[in-house]
Scaffold this motif. Structure first.
Motif, PDB file in Angstrom:
ATOM      1  N   PRO A  23       0.510  -1.131  -0.163  1.00 54.05           N
ATOM      2  CA  PRO A  23       0.137   0.025  -0.142  1.00 54.05           C
ATOM      3  C   PRO A  23       0.846   1.266  -0.016  1.00 54.05           C
ATOM      4  CG  PRO A  23      -0.936  -1.697   1.551  1.00 54.05           C
ATOM      5  CD  PRO A  23       0.459  -2.060   1.124  1.00 54.05           C
ATOM      6  N   HIS A  24       1.964   1.194   0.608  1.00 51.00           N
ATOM      7  CA  HIS A  24       2.888   2.299   0.802  1.00 51.00           C
ATOM      8  C   HIS A  24       3.464   2.699  -0.841  1.00 51.00           C
ATOM      9  CE1 HIS A  24       5.737   5.200   2.078  1.00 51.00           C
ATOM     10  NE2 HIS A  24       6.580   4.615   1.424  1.00 51.00           N
ATOM     11  N   ILE A  25       3.480   1.792  -1.589  1.00 54.84           N
ATOM     12  CA  ILE A  25       4.119   2.131  -2.871  1.00 54.84           C
ATOM     13  C   ILE A  25       3.113   2.490  -3.797  1.00 54.84           C
ATOM     14  CG2 ILE A  25       5.100   0.919  -4.916  1.00 54.84           C
ATOM     15  CD1 ILE A  25       6.595  -1.191  -3.300  1.00 54.84           C
ATOM     16  N   LEU A  26       1.765   1.979  -3.556  1.00 52.96           N
ATOM     17  CA  LEU A  26       0.800   2.736  -4.195  1.00 52.96           C
ATOM     18  C   LEU A  26       0.503   4.107  -3.893  1.00 52.96           C
ATOM     19  CD1 LEU A  26      -1.421  -0.684  -4.224  1.00 52.96           C
ATOM     20  CD2 LEU A  26      -0.040   0.328  -6.368  1.00 52.96           C
ATOM     21  N   ARG A  27       0.488   4.374  -2.538  1.00 55.77           N
ATOM     22  CA  ARG A  27       0.368   5.755  -2.127  1.00 55.77           C
ATOM     23  C   ARG A  27       1.375   6.663  -2.617  1.00 55.77           C
ATOM     24  NH1 ARG A  27       0.684   8.659   3.205  1.00 55.77           N
ATOM     25  NH2 ARG A  27      -0.871   9.840   3.361  1.00 55.77           N
ATOM     26  N   HIS A  28       2.594   6.069  -2.493  1.00 55.95           N
ATOM     27  CA  HIS A  28       3.732   7.067  -3.341  1.00 55.95           C
ATOM     28  C   HIS A  28       3.438   7.139  -4.621  1.00 55.95           C
ATOM     29  CE1 HIS A  28       7.538   8.648  -4.147  1.00 55.95           C
ATOM     30  NE2 HIS A  28       7.857   7.615  -5.041  1.00 55.95           N
ATOM     31  N   TRP A  29       3.206   6.380  -5.419  1.00 55.56           N
ATOM     32  CA  TRP A  29       2.722   6.494  -6.844  1.00 55.56           C
ATOM     33  C   TRP A  29       1.658   7.225  -7.035  1.00 55.56           C
ATOM     34  CZ3 TRP A  29      -1.628   5.378  -9.787  1.00 55.56           C
ATOM     35  CH2 TRP A  29      -1.469   5.257 -11.126  1.00 55.56           C
ATOM     36  N   PHE A  30       0.649   7.255  -6.288  1.00 58.99           N
ATOM     37  CA  PHE A  30      -0.426   8.065  -6.584  1.00 58.99           C
ATOM     38  C   PHE A  30      -0.123   9.682  -6.242  1.00 58.99           C
ATOM     39  CE2 PHE A  30      -4.533   9.775  -4.498  1.00 58.99           C
ATOM     40  CZ  PHE A  30      -5.455   9.700  -5.967  1.00 58.99           C
ATOM     41  N   SER A  31       0.750   9.912  -5.071  1.00 58.43           N
ATOM     42  CA  SER A  31       1.088  11.340  -4.783  1.00 58.43           C
ATOM     43  C   SER A  31       2.101  11.629  -6.078  1.00 58.43           C
ATOM     44  CB  SER A  31       2.027  11.017  -3.409  1.00 58.43           C
ATOM     45  OG  SER A  31       1.086  10.637  -2.251  1.00 58.43           O
ATOM     46  N   VAL A  32       2.856  10.948  -6.289  1.00 55.48           N
ATOM     47  CA  VAL A  32       3.689  11.343  -7.574  1.00 55.48           C
ATOM     48  C   VAL A  32       3.057  11.958  -8.891  1.00 55.48           C
ATOM     49  CG1 VAL A  32       5.525  10.787  -9.152  1.00 55.48           C
ATOM     50  CG2 VAL A  32       5.817  10.107  -6.756  1.00 55.48           C
ATOM     51  N   LYS A  33       1.740  11.002  -9.220  1.00 53.73           N
ATOM     52  CA  LYS A  33       0.825  11.327 -10.135  1.00 53.73           C
ATOM     53  C   LYS A  33       0.327  12.681 -10.062  1.00 53.73           C
ATOM     54  CE  LYS A  33       1.024   8.186 -13.244  1.00 53.73           C
ATOM     55  NZ  LYS A  33       1.765   8.722 -14.709  1.00 53.73           N
ATOM     56  N   LEU A  34      -0.348  12.653  -8.842  1.00 50.23           N
ATOM     57  CA  LEU A  34      -1.119  14.155  -8.511  1.00 50.23           C
ATOM     58  C   LEU A  34       0.111  15.446  -8.456  1.00 50.23           C
ATOM     59  CD1 LEU A  34      -3.034  12.831  -5.274  1.00 50.23           C
ATOM     60  CD2 LEU A  34      -3.962  13.394  -7.529  1.00 50.23           C
ATOM     61  N   THR A  35       1.026  15.093  -7.825  1.00 51.08           N
ATOM     62  CA  THR A  35       2.034  16.132  -8.047  1.00 51.08           C
ATOM     63  C   THR A  35       2.336  16.672  -9.327  1.00 51.08           C
ATOM     64  OG1 THR A  35       3.064  15.562  -5.920  1.00 51.08           O
ATOM     65  CG2 THR A  35       4.352  16.877  -7.213  1.00 51.08           C
ATOM     66  N   LEU A  36       2.640  15.607 -10.263  1.00 43.69           N
ATOM     67  CA  LEU A  36       2.676  15.966 -11.694  1.00 43.69           C
ATOM     68  C   LEU A  36       1.874  16.369 -12.416  1.00 43.69           C
ATOM     69  CD1 LEU A  36       5.297  12.938 -12.607  1.00 43.69           C
ATOM     70  CD2 LEU A  36       5.831  15.179 -12.121  1.00 43.69           C
ATOM     71  N   TYR A  37       0.496  16.357 -12.058  1.00 35.22           N
ATOM     72  CA  TYR A  37      -0.713  16.766 -12.618  1.00 35.22           C
ATOM     73  C   TYR A  37      -0.870  18.132 -11.943  1.00 35.22           C
ATOM     74  CZ  TYR A  37      -1.737  12.346 -14.873  1.00 35.22           C
ATOM     75  OH  TYR A  37      -1.501  11.027 -15.787  1.00 35.22           O
ATOM     76  N   GLY A  38      -0.315  18.738 -11.122  1.00 30.67           N
ATOM     77  CA  GLY A  38      -0.216  19.983 -10.473  1.00 30.67           C
ATOM     78  C   GLY A  38      -1.124  20.235  -9.265  1.00 30.67           C
ATOM     79  N   GLU A  39      -1.189  19.198  -8.550  1.00 30.15           N
ATOM     80  CA  GLU A  39      -2.087  19.352  -7.246  1.00 30.15           C
ATOM     81  C   GLU A  39      -1.122  20.153  -6.230  1.00 30.15           C
ATOM     82  OE1 GLU A  39      -4.953  18.824  -5.734  1.00 30.15           O
ATOM     83  OE2 GLU A  39      -5.852  17.747  -7.633  1.00 30.15           O
ATOM     84  N   ASP A  40      -1.687  21.087  -5.393  1.00 31.20           N
ATOM     85  CA  ASP A  40      -0.922  22.162  -4.507  1.00 31.20           C
ATOM     86  C   ASP A  40      -0.942  21.272  -3.217  1.00 31.20           C
ATOM     87  OD1 ASP A  40      -3.650  22.290  -3.571  1.00 31.20           O
ATOM     88  OD2 ASP A  40      -3.634  24.297  -3.733  1.00 31.20           O
ATOM     89  N   VAL A  41      -0.530  21.949  -2.125  1.00 35.95           N
ATOM     90  CA  VAL A  41      -0.304  21.312  -0.779  1.00 35.95           C
ATOM     91  C   VAL A  41      -1.750  20.957  -0.192  1.00 35.95           C
ATOM     92  CG1 VAL A  41       0.315  21.773   1.432  1.00 35.95           C
ATOM     93  CG2 VAL A  41       1.687  22.468  -0.379  1.00 35.95           C
ATOM     94  N   ALA A  42      -2.781  21.839  -0.530  1.00 37.46           N
ATOM     95  CA  ALA A  42      -4.068  21.222   0.063  1.00 37.46           C
ATOM     96  C   ALA A  42      -4.808  20.075  -0.589  1.00 37.46           C
ATOM     97  CB  ALA A  42      -4.939  22.560   0.120  1.00 37.46           C
ATOM     98  N   GLY A  43      -4.501  20.170  -1.896  1.00 34.15           N
ATOM     99  CA  GLY A  43      -5.147  19.076  -2.921  1.00 34.15           C
ATOM    100  C   GLY A  43      -4.214  17.715  -2.191  1.00 34.15           C
ATOM    101  N   LEU A  44      -3.049  17.907  -2.363  1.00 33.84           N
ATOM    102  CA  LEU A  44      -2.264  16.584  -2.009  1.00 33.84           C
ATOM    103  C   LEU A  44      -2.819  16.068  -0.655  1.00 33.84           C
ATOM    104  CD1 LEU A  44       1.403  16.959  -3.045  1.00 33.84           C
ATOM    105  CD2 LEU A  44      -0.384  15.424  -3.746  1.00 33.84           C
TER     106      LEU A  44
END
Length: 93
Positions: A23-44
């Motif tokens: 689950p940690h790896i999937l959470r990291h992958w999801f976080s990277v994708k959100l970051t690359l798509y432009g989410e800000d701190v609040a969104g993340l």
């Protein structure tokens, strides 16, 4: 997955065999994708369920490095796809 015609699916199949997914790896992958798509701190923080901005800020501070790594991996996948397509074309002759 290993018998699929799509080289990317086959590649994922090999990765799944070689690496343990948690689950940690999937959470990291999801976080990277959100970051690359432009989410800000609040969104993340919202998507990840964080109570503190520290974890989200780590991704945003490393965004340029993440983009660089993503580009390298994307290029490698593309190169592999071209190589694999060449192998398939050679076999069909």
């Amino acid at each position: 997955m290993l018998a699929d015609e799509d080289p990317q699916v086959v590649n994922y199949g090999h990765l799944l065999q070689e690496n343990r997914i948690s689950p940690h790896i999937l959470r990291h992958w999801f976080s990277v994708k959100l970051t690359l798509y432009g989410e800000d701190v609040a969104g993340l923080m919202n998507w990840r369920g964080d109570k503190s901005p520290e974890s989200a800020l780590t991704y945003l501070m490393d965004k340029s490095e993440l983009e660089k790594q993503y580009e390298i991996v994307s290029d490698e996948v593309f190169n592999y796809s071209l190589w694999k397509a060449g192998k398939i074309n050679e076999q069909s002759r």
